[in-house]
Design a protein around this motif. Structure first.
Motif, PDB file in Angstrom:
ATOM      1  N   SER A  77       0.804  -1.229   0.000  1.00  0.00           N
ATOM      2  CA  SER A  77       0.000   0.000   0.000  1.00  0.00           C
ATOM      3  C   SER A  77       0.828   1.266   0.000  1.00  0.00           C
ATOM      4  N   LEU A  78       2.160   1.159  -0.258  1.00  0.00           N
ATOM      5  CA  LEU A  78       3.027   2.326  -0.130  1.00  0.00           C
ATOM      6  C   LEU A  78       2.726   3.021   1.202  1.00  0.00           C
ATOM      7  N   ASP A  79       2.399   4.332   1.187  1.00  0.00           N
ATOM      8  CA  ASP A  79       2.036   4.915   2.481  1.00  0.00           C
ATOM      9  C   ASP A  79       0.569   5.330   2.527  1.00  0.00           C
ATOM     10  N   MET A  80      -0.256   4.623   1.763  1.00  0.00           N
ATOM     11  CA  MET A  80      -1.697   4.803   1.920  1.00  0.00           C
ATOM     12  C   MET A  80      -2.120   4.254   3.290  1.00  0.00           C
ATOM     13  N   ALA A  81      -3.299   4.651   3.714  1.00  0.00           N
ATOM     14  CA  ALA A  81      -3.801   4.185   5.005  1.00  0.00           C
ATOM     15  C   ALA A  81      -4.280   2.748   4.906  1.00  0.00           C
ATOM     16  N   SER A  82      -3.993   1.983   5.931  1.00  0.00           N
ATOM     17  CA  SER A  82      -4.508   0.618   6.023  1.00  0.00           C
ATOM     18  C   SER A  82      -4.790   0.318   7.486  1.00  0.00           C
ATOM     19  N   THR A  83      -5.688  -0.629   7.710  1.00  0.00           N
ATOM     20  CA  THR A  83      -5.997  -1.002   9.097  1.00  0.00           C
ATOM     21  C   THR A  83      -4.782  -1.609   9.776  1.00  0.00           C
ATOM     22  N   ALA A  84      -3.978  -2.370   9.012  1.00  0.00           N
ATOM     23  CA  ALA A  84      -2.793  -3.012   9.599  1.00  0.00           C
ATOM     24  C   ALA A  84      -1.809  -1.972  10.093  1.00  0.00           C
ATOM     25  N   LYS A  85      -1.619  -0.896   9.308  1.00  0.00           N
ATOM     26  CA  LYS A  85      -0.699   0.163   9.738  1.00  0.00           C
ATOM     27  C   LYS A  85      -1.234   0.886  10.972  1.00  0.00           C
ATOM     28  N   ALA A  86      -2.505   1.229  10.943  1.00  0.00           N
ATOM     29  CA  ALA A  86      -3.093   1.971  12.065  1.00  0.00           C
ATOM     30  C   ALA A  86      -3.020   1.158  13.358  1.00  0.00           C
ATOM     31  N   THR A  87      -3.293  -0.128  13.247  1.00  0.00           N
ATOM     32  CA  THR A  87      -3.245  -0.995  14.429  1.00  0.00           C
ATOM     33  C   THR A  87      -1.831  -1.058  15.001  1.00  0.00           C
ATOM     34  N   PHE A  88      -0.839  -1.191  14.106  1.00  0.00           N
ATOM     35  CA  PHE A  88       0.549  -1.224  14.569  1.00  0.00           C
ATOM     36  C   PHE A  88       0.934   0.088  15.243  1.00  0.00           C
ATOM     37  N   LEU A  89       0.632   1.217  14.619  1.00  0.00           N
ATOM     38  CA  LEU A  89       1.012   2.522  15.175  1.00  0.00           C
ATOM     39  C   LEU A  89       0.402   2.739  16.555  1.00  0.00           C
ATOM     40  N   GLU A  90      -0.867   2.380  16.703  1.00  0.00           N
ATOM     41  CA  GLU A  90      -1.532   2.570  18.000  1.00  0.00           C
ATOM     42  C   GLU A  90      -0.900   1.693  19.081  1.00  0.00           C
ATOM     43  N   LYS A  91      -0.635   0.457  18.729  1.00  0.00           N
ATOM     44  CA  LYS A  91      -0.080  -0.472  19.718  1.00  0.00           C
ATOM     45  C   LYS A  91       1.365  -0.108  20.061  1.00  0.00           C
ATOM     46  N   PHE A  92       2.109   0.353  19.066  1.00  0.00           N
ATOM     47  CA  PHE A  92       3.492   0.770  19.303  1.00  0.00           C
ATOM     48  C   PHE A  92       3.539   1.954  20.270  1.00  0.00           C
ATOM     49  N   GLN A  93       2.614   2.874  20.111  1.00  0.00           N
ATOM     50  CA  GLN A  93       2.516   4.009  21.032  1.00  0.00           C
ATOM     51  C   GLN A  93       2.182   3.537  22.442  1.00  0.00           C
ATOM     52  N   ALA A 308       1.741  -8.221  16.442  1.00  0.00           N
ATOM     53  CA  ALA A 308       1.659  -9.418  17.280  1.00  0.00           C
ATOM     54  C   ALA A 308       2.886  -9.542  18.178  1.00  0.00           C
ATOM     55  N   ALA A 309       4.055  -9.161  17.643  1.00  0.00           N
ATOM     56  CA  ALA A 309       5.298  -9.257  18.423  1.00  0.00           C
ATOM     57  C   ALA A 309       5.270  -8.355  19.650  1.00  0.00           C
ATOM     58  N   LEU A 310       4.556  -7.244  19.566  1.00  0.00           N
ATOM     59  CA  LEU A 310       4.499  -6.310  20.692  1.00  0.00           C
ATOM     60  C   LEU A 310       3.836  -6.921  21.921  1.00  0.00           C
ATOM     61  N   ASP A 311       3.101  -8.022  21.736  1.00  0.00           N
ATOM     62  CA  ASP A 311       2.485  -8.680  22.889  1.00  0.00           C
ATOM     63  C   ASP A 311       3.531  -9.200  23.861  1.00  0.00           C
ATOM     64  N   TYR A 312       4.734  -9.473  23.368  1.00  0.00           N
ATOM     65  CA  TYR A 312       5.815  -9.891  24.270  1.00  0.00           C
ATOM     66  C   TYR A 312       6.147  -8.802  25.281  1.00  0.00           C
ATOM     67  N   TRP A 313       5.826  -7.548  24.963  1.00  0.00           N
ATOM     68  CA  TRP A 313       6.258  -6.414  25.770  1.00  0.00           C
ATOM     69  C   TRP A 313       5.127  -5.776  26.573  1.00  0.00           C
ATOM     70  N   LYS A 314       3.992  -6.466  26.667  1.00  0.00           N
ATOM     71  CA  LYS A 314       2.831  -5.891  27.371  1.00  0.00           C
ATOM     72  C   LYS A 314       3.110  -5.658  28.853  1.00  0.00           C
ATOM     73  N   ASP A 315       3.943  -6.482  29.433  1.00  0.00           N
ATOM     74  CA  ASP A 315       4.350  -6.271  30.825  1.00  0.00           C
ATOM     75  C   ASP A 315       5.846  -6.531  30.922  1.00  0.00           C
ATOM     76  N   GLY A 316       6.367  -6.558  32.137  1.00  0.00           N
ATOM     77  CA  GLY A 316       7.811  -6.671  32.307  1.00  0.00           C
ATOM     78  C   GLY A 316       8.351  -8.079  32.343  1.00  0.00           C
ATOM     79  N   SER A 317       7.495  -9.087  32.169  1.00  0.00           N
ATOM     80  CA  SER A 317       7.937 -10.474  32.348  1.00  0.00           C
ATOM     81  C   SER A 317       8.942 -10.910  31.295  1.00  0.00           C
ATOM     82  N   PHE A 318       8.737 -10.496  30.046  1.00  0.00           N
ATOM     83  CA  PHE A 318       9.657 -10.893  28.975  1.00  0.00           C
ATOM     84  C   PHE A 318      11.035 -10.280  29.199  1.00  0.00           C
ATOM     85  N   GLU A 319      11.059  -9.021  29.596  1.00  0.00           N
ATOM     86  CA  GLU A 319      12.335  -8.353  29.845  1.00  0.00           C
ATOM     87  C   GLU A 319      13.081  -9.022  31.001  1.00  0.00           C
TER      88      GLU A 319
END
Length: 422
Positions: A77-93, A308-319
């Motif tokens: 999608s180049l840099d068009m909007a997509s649900t996958a991008k929006a979901t990643f950006l929100e979760k990363f924040q 999906a990978a960000l779920d590893y970082w939801k709390d401090g247990s993985f670290e």
């Protein structure tokens, strides 16, 4: 020789590299293991040169990716909007930036490490109106022209075929016996030094390809202070050292610094899919629309697995798990150096980005080769390949981590016992 390996050797360019170190045809990979076409199993202490920090084909990421693909989700999608991008950006924040009190705009350059470095260098020059970049001895930042200009390795620099300009190389921490930043500060202060105030300094907190050199936290703090004092932008290249590889999501967290620009790639997607981001302090985000772009900056499959990978970082247990295992690794390496003084070894690195530098010429390469014969994949680093480096998956079970360490120790033991031949 394997038919498939023969085909590759016959038709692929001479530039091929890793297939020479690991001359097998691999057919399957799962978690921290790989299998070749003969069914031989290998423990993976290579992890795609840091692109597979969570191992191969992680179940959770795989499930989300298959679900997305089979539902005809947007691929490109180049840099068009997509649900996958929006979901990643929100979760990363929510999971990464906000809990660490970091405020960055997220830029998607092309999908590789050198792409994010190129965008960072370009933006620093655009923001400051200056041309020079200060980089450091031993640094590696990518293989395109701008990235090569701030890379130290002479062999790779020569590959550019043209002069690499508008950069100044300064000494990394512990490059010499005295405080390297005293020298750097003097250069900035002295109008006769020949060094203009640069647009930015670019630094790896732990140098991967440069030999697993880990900068002290106080050194990194001083670099940040110098940048603030002189109005220089601080770029942290976290392409290899980031995403948990040194123990925390960002490699600079423990140093207590906040870079102006951060480069991320490699394990950001979590699955080995190409994805890179350049994190920019909001006041520096002065790009004109489309001023820096790339056809594959909209890799939605990578957005899905990265989310999906960000779920590893939801709390401090993985670290906490990373820190526990990294202590096991570091203590093991220290014991190897103590038990086998013949290798003239030095333990280097931090977290899961560690290795042993040997003063014995060719020893590290021999260790890596012997380990491969014994079912462990591990590479070397440093300007003379003098370091054998350990990059296990961060989520490797302790039992299998210990198996890999045992292979390393046996390889070192066997090589030390071998008679020296002239």
């Amino acid at each position: 020789m394997s038919k498939n390996l023969d085909i590759i050797n016959q038709h692929e360019s001479a530039v091929r590299s890793y297939v020479r170190s690991f001359p097998k045809v691999f057919t399957k990979a799962k978690k921290h293991k790989m299998w070749d076409e003969n069914g031989k199993e290998y423990i993976d202490f290579f992890s795609g040169a840091g692109a597979l920090n969570y191992g191969h084909n992680d179940d959770h990421m795989q499930e989300k990716l298959v679900e997305y693909v089979t539902s005809d989700g947007i691929t490109h999608s180049l840099d068009m909007a997509s649900t996958a991008k929006a979901t990643f950006l929100e979760k990363f924040q929510d999971i990464i930036l906000k809990p660490r009190d970091l405020d960055y705009k997220v830029m998607f350059p092309g999908p590789t490490g050198t792409n994010t470095v190129e965008s960072a260098l370009k933006l620093a020059r655009k923001v400051t109106g200056r041309t020079d970049i200060i980089s450091f001895t031993g640094g590696f930042h990518g293989m395109t022209i701008g990235s090569l200009s701030v890379t130290g390795n002479s062999m790779k620099r020569k590959g550019a075929g043209i002069p690499l300009q508008n950069t100044v190389t300064m000494a990394y921490d512990n490059y010499v016996d005295h405080d390297t930043l005293v020298y750097l500060e003097r250069f900035l202060e002295d109008n006769g030094s020949g060094v203009a105030i640069p647009a930015a300094m670019i630094v790896e907190t732990v140098q991967g390809e440069g030999g697993i050199n880990a900068a002290r936290f106080e050194w990194l703090k001083k670099v940040e202070e110098l940048c603030r004092r002189w109005g220089i932008l601080l770029i942290i290249d976290d392409v290899q050292a980031g995403i948990g590889r040194t123990g925390t999501f960002f490699s600079f967290e423990a140093a207590g610094i906040k870079p102006d620009i951060v480069c991320l790639s490699k394990s950001l997607s979590g699955y080995g899919l190409p994805l890179a981001v350049t994190l920019i302090k909001p006041e520096l985000d002065i790009w004109k629309p489309g001023e820096h772009n790339g056809t594959f900056r909209g890799n939605n499959h990578a957005f899905v697995t990265a989310t999906a990978a960000l779920d590893y970082w939801k709390d401090g247990s993985f670290e906490k798990e990373i820190h526990k295992k990294s202590q096991i690794i570091y203590q093991f390496l220290e014991q190897i150096v103590a038990d086998y003084p013949e290798i003239k070894g030095e333990v280097r690195g931090r977290g899961f980005m560690v290795g042993i530098a040997s003063e014995v010429e060719g020893f590290a390469e021999k260790v890596a080769a012997r380990c491969f014969e014994s079912g462990l994949i591990m590479e070397t680093a440093g300007p003379n390949d003098e370091v054998f480096k350990l990059f296990p998956a961060l989520n490797i079970p302790i039992e299998d981590l210990q198996k890999g360490l045992t292979i390393i120790e046996q390889s070192v033991k066997d090589l030390v016992k071998e008679p020296v031949t002239n």
